[in-house]
Design an enzyme around this catalytic site. Structure first.
Site, PDB file in Angstrom:
ATOM      1  N   SER A  80       0.837  -1.200   0.000  1.00 60.83           N
ATOM      2  CA  SER A  80       0.000   0.000   0.000  1.00 60.83           C
ATOM      3  C   SER A  80       0.874   1.253   0.000  1.00 60.83           C
ATOM      4  CB  SER A  80      -0.962  -0.044   1.193  1.00 60.83           C
ATOM      5  OG  SER A  80      -1.913   0.992   1.120  1.00 60.83           O
ATOM      6  N   LEU A  81       0.883   2.022   1.087  1.00 62.58           N
ATOM      7  CA  LEU A  81       1.780   3.173   1.194  1.00 62.58           C
ATOM      8  C   LEU A  81       3.208   2.793   0.827  1.00 62.58           C
ATOM      9  CD1 LEU A  81       2.948   5.887   2.402  1.00 62.58           C
ATOM     10  CD2 LEU A  81       3.073   4.613   4.561  1.00 62.58           C
TER      11      LEU A  81
END
Length: 436
Positions: free
Chosen positions: A133-134
């Site tokens: 994700s991030l």
């Protein structure tokens, strides 16, 4: 398993993560080694992958060990970009402040790149990168696809867009443990509500997200289909679902203003679990990532098919190392989060020690959730511990055959996932803790 399909990527060749964070690597790939140190990775017979954690891995004080280290300069540079004191956030912020999406993402991004910078100063190279994700933005900055300032700016805008989307369209997330991917999808369909799979993390660990009612309904159906545990995650948004659609255009505009560059070291995308090196791929992939499931389990298999057998998680938490061990049989993993981890990391890379057989193991699930896992295969017998019982690091919570099951964490018992006399596998989740 099907053979890996390559997206704008030819057969893997030895390559190096760019020597300094966010710097564009030259067209020709060659080992970049810190002055005065010979690369510890250059003699490895196998490939090393760097992985970078996402939101939920943050913890209070995670920047404190880095104060005074040469790599702390990245905190100062990021503070100038965003116009706020990130040093205070990394050293003094409490768990509640860090839980805010706008703080969690930026703090985790900067700490992960501090770790990378320190490792690069030692002359260690990787052949591929991926981030959860991030962490995908961290991987892109690590390989030079994004400059550091652009990476900081994009992460700041992404976090703000996700926060605002979550406020406008509230949702939640939950981890489903002990059910295969297809059955979790069935549970979401049976809910007949706004709920979808958001993360394919590891075998038996899938995250769902959507409306509060939808997640609750899908969780109930998952239990009926055989799930061992449904664990609510303390987030204020249904990330990686259609609830984030309003954030996509805002992020797309920011991505178009960033200077994305072609790279030598492939980054495995969350969206398609394929390796990418072309700058032109990432506008669509990063935008789609906001409302598409993170295919982390599939990404790990892709890296394995590309030759990776060692996986170094750079940043706070240790979440990804646990997922890797559960997904890839025989994978060698290490988590590097502080300067004290650097010497053991060098020894691990050079093959002089193995950190894969620590007698007390566990997994981080999210910011305050922890899993105690089985040390071996056999019949599990629990100790009588009621929910709410506090335990310390190393506390025995049961036995698997002749092996003690000890907690790698201090926290409060929320419940057992394995049941009495159940036959369990190595690293199978046994119990669930909360640390705050």
């Amino acid at each position: 398993m099907m053979a890996v399909r390559f997206a704008n990527f030819s057969a893997p060749r030895p390559a190096s993560v760019t020597r300094r964070v966010g710097r564009q690597p030259p067209t020709k790939s060659y080992p970049r080694v810190a002055k005065g140190r010979r690369s510890q990775a250059s003699n490895l017979p196998t490939m090393l992958a760097f992985t970078f954690p996402g939101q939920g891995s943050q913890r209070p004080g995670m920047g404190r060990p880095w104060v005074g280290h040469d790599s702390w300069e990245l905190v100062e540079e990021a503070s100038e970009v965003v116009g706020r004191d990130l040093g205070r956030l990394l050293v003094d912020a409490d768990a509640d402040e860090l839980r805010d999406t706008r703080n969690a993402q930026l703090a985790t991004f900067v700490v992960s790149l501090m770790v990378l910078d320190a490792i690069q100063r030692l002359g260690v190279d990787a052949s591929m990168c991926a981030g959860h994700s991030l962490g995908e933005y961290t991987a892109l900055t690590a390989t030079g696809a994004l400059g550091y300032a652009d990476g900081v700016s994009l992460v700041t805008e992404r976090a703000a867009a996700m926060h605002d989307a979550g406020s406008a369209n509230p949702g939640t997330m939950a981890a489903v443990l002990g059910l295969d991917d297809d059955q979790v999808g069935v549970a979401c369909n049976l809910a007949d509500a706004e709920v979808w799979v958001a993360n394919y993390n590891a075998p038996g660990q899938v995250v769902i997200a959507g409306s509060v009612d939808g997640v609750a309904s899908a969780g109930q159906h998952a239990k009926e289909l055989g799930a061992r545990r449904i664990m609510s995650l303390p987030v204020a948004g249904a990330f990686h679902t259609g609830f984030m659609t309003s954030a996509r255009q805002r992020l797309r505009d920011a991505i178009e203003n960033a200077d994305l560059r072609d790279i030598d070291v492939p980054v495995i995308s969350n969206v398609d679990a394929l390796p990418h090196t072309q700058a032109s791929d990432w506008n669509a992939l990063l935008s789609a990532q906001l409302s598409s499931p993170v295919r982390w389990k599939h990404s790990l298999h892709t890296m394995t098919e590309l030759g990776a057998t060692r996986f170094a998680e750079l940043g706070p938490g240790g979440v990804l190392s646990g997922m890797t061990k559960r997904t890839i049989e025989g994978a060698r993993t290490i988590s590097v989060a502080s300067p004290d981890d650097l010497d053991p990391f060098l020894e691990w890379v050079s093959g002089t020690i193995s950190l894969d057989t620590h007698p007390v193991e566990g997994e981080h699930l999210f910011a305050i959730e922890r899993l105690v896992v089985s040390p071996a295969a056999g019949i599990f017998t629990p100790i009588d511990l009621a929910p709410g019982t506090p335990i310390e690091v190393g506390a025995v919570i049961g036995h698997v055959g002749d092996h003690e099951v000890r907690s790698a964490f201090a926290g409060v018992i929320e419940g057992f996932i394995a049941i009495d006399t159940e036959r369990v596998k190595p690293r199978q989740p046994i119990a669930w803790l909360r640390t705050h």
